[in-house]
Design a protein around this motif. Structure first.
Motif, PDB file in Angstrom:
ATOM      1  N   VAL A  41       0.693  -1.315  -0.365  1.00  0.00           N
ATOM      2  CA  VAL A  41       0.342  -0.287   0.158  1.00  0.00           C
ATOM      3  C   VAL A  41       0.984   1.443  -0.175  1.00  0.00           C
ATOM      4  O   VAL A  41       1.135   2.258  -0.605  1.00  0.00           O
ATOM      5  CB  VAL A  41      -0.820  -0.325   0.726  1.00  0.00           C
ATOM      6  N   HIS A  42       1.835   0.917   0.903  1.00  0.00           N
ATOM      7  CA  HIS A  42       2.494   2.802   0.730  1.00  0.00           C
ATOM      8  C   HIS A  42       3.956   2.457   0.117  1.00  0.00           C
ATOM      9  O   HIS A  42       3.876   3.737  -0.530  1.00  0.00           O
ATOM     10  CB  HIS A  42       2.972   2.932   2.665  1.00  0.00           C
ATOM     11  N   ALA A  43       3.918   1.432  -0.358  1.00  0.00           N
ATOM     12  CA  ALA A  43       5.046   1.398  -1.796  1.00  0.00           C
ATOM     13  C   ALA A  43       4.110   2.114  -2.478  1.00  0.00           C
ATOM     14  O   ALA A  43       5.172   2.719  -3.338  1.00  0.00           O
ATOM     15  CB  ALA A  43       5.761  -0.362  -1.559  1.00  0.00           C
ATOM     16  N   ALA A  44       3.138   2.128  -3.249  1.00  0.00           N
ATOM     17  CA  ALA A  44       2.273   2.473  -4.365  1.00  0.00           C
ATOM     18  C   ALA A  44       2.941   3.887  -3.875  1.00  0.00           C
ATOM     19  O   ALA A  44       3.134   4.875  -4.690  1.00  0.00           O
ATOM     20  CB  ALA A  44       1.371   1.829  -4.098  1.00  0.00           C
ATOM     21  N   GLU A  45       2.261   4.559  -2.636  1.00  0.00           N
ATOM     22  CA  GLU A  45       1.765   6.004  -2.971  1.00  0.00           C
ATOM     23  C   GLU A  45       3.617   5.981  -2.541  1.00  0.00           C
ATOM     24  O   GLU A  45       3.593   7.654  -2.710  1.00  0.00           O
ATOM     25  CB  GLU A  45       1.663   5.965  -1.391  1.00  0.00           C
ATOM     26  N   GLU A  46       4.404   5.766  -2.288  1.00  0.00           N
ATOM     27  CA  GLU A  46       6.162   6.236  -2.124  1.00  0.00           C
ATOM     28  C   GLU A  46       6.691   5.969  -3.533  1.00  0.00           C
ATOM     29  O   GLU A  46       8.002   7.148  -3.747  1.00  0.00           O
ATOM     30  CB  GLU A  46       6.846   5.786  -0.973  1.00  0.00           C
ATOM     31  N   LEU A  47       6.075   5.522  -4.507  1.00  0.00           N
ATOM     32  CA  LEU A  47       6.489   5.743  -5.855  1.00  0.00           C
ATOM     33  C   LEU A  47       6.655   7.314  -6.351  1.00  0.00           C
ATOM     34  O   LEU A  47       5.177   7.387  -6.522  1.00  0.00           O
ATOM     35  CB  LEU A  47       5.774   4.887  -6.738  1.00  0.00           C
ATOM     36  N   PRO A  48       8.241   7.304  -6.869  1.00  0.00           N
ATOM     37  CA  PRO A  48       8.105   8.788  -7.531  1.00  0.00           C
ATOM     38  C   PRO A  48       6.919   8.873  -8.727  1.00  0.00           C
ATOM     39  O   PRO A  48       6.865   9.898  -8.863  1.00  0.00           O
ATOM     40  CB  PRO A  48       9.606   9.245  -8.239  1.00  0.00           C
ATOM     41  N   ASP A  49       7.133   8.082  -9.181  1.00  0.00           N
ATOM     42  CA  ASP A  49       5.950   8.055 -10.502  1.00  0.00           C
ATOM     43  C   ASP A  49       4.692   8.297 -10.375  1.00  0.00           C
ATOM     44  O   ASP A  49       4.707   8.872 -11.513  1.00  0.00           O
ATOM     45  CB  ASP A  49       7.150   6.194 -11.610  1.00  0.00           C
ATOM     46  N   ALA A  50       4.258   7.838  -9.310  1.00  0.00           N
ATOM     47  CA  ALA A  50       2.907   7.752  -8.816  1.00  0.00           C
ATOM     48  C   ALA A  50       2.643   9.399  -8.446  1.00  0.00           C
ATOM     49  O   ALA A  50       1.222   9.314  -7.683  1.00  0.00           O
ATOM     50  CB  ALA A  50       2.378   6.517  -8.191  1.00  0.00           C
ATOM     51  N   ALA A  51       3.172   9.862  -8.509  1.00  0.00           N
ATOM     52  CA  ALA A  51       3.543  11.207  -7.609  1.00  0.00           C
ATOM     53  C   ALA A  51       2.835  12.160  -8.838  1.00  0.00           C
ATOM     54  O   ALA A  51       2.811  13.938  -8.410  1.00  0.00           O
ATOM     55  CB  ALA A  51       5.168  11.615  -6.929  1.00  0.00           C
ATOM     56  N   GLU A  52       2.050  12.326  -8.953  1.00  0.00           N
ATOM     57  CA  GLU A  52       2.223  13.012 -10.408  1.00  0.00           C
ATOM     58  C   GLU A  52      -0.069  13.046  -9.808  1.00  0.00           C
ATOM     59  O   GLU A  52      -0.299  12.610 -10.196  1.00  0.00           O
ATOM     60  CB  GLU A  52       1.914  11.996 -11.820  1.00  0.00           C
TER      61      GLU A  52
END
Ligand SMILES: [Zn+2]
Length: 60
Positions: A41-52
């Motif tokens: 869950v948090h890995a997905a939130e921490e992904l830089p690419d997903a920071a859009e």
């Protein structure tokens, strides 16, 4: 007998955000990414690419 499982815990065994114990698959993902120990869950939130997050351009 010093085979207490607690002593076997190392950094990366639990999510740094929520502290949940990581599964073997999650730990594997951490090792492969070389990133911080995070649950899926948090890995997905921490992904830089997903920071859009459609963040409004800062003053720069
Ligand atoms: Zn987490």
């Amino acid at each position: 007998m010093d085979l207490e499982e607690h002593t076997l815990e190392t950094v990366g065994d639990t999510c740094e955000v929520c502290g949940v114990r990581l599964t073997t698959a999650e730990q594997q993902a951490v090792l492969e990414s070389g990133g911080p120990a995070l649950c899926t869950v948090h890995a997905a939130e921490e992904l830089p690419d997903a920071a859009e997050d459609a963040a409004p351009s800062p003053a720069e």
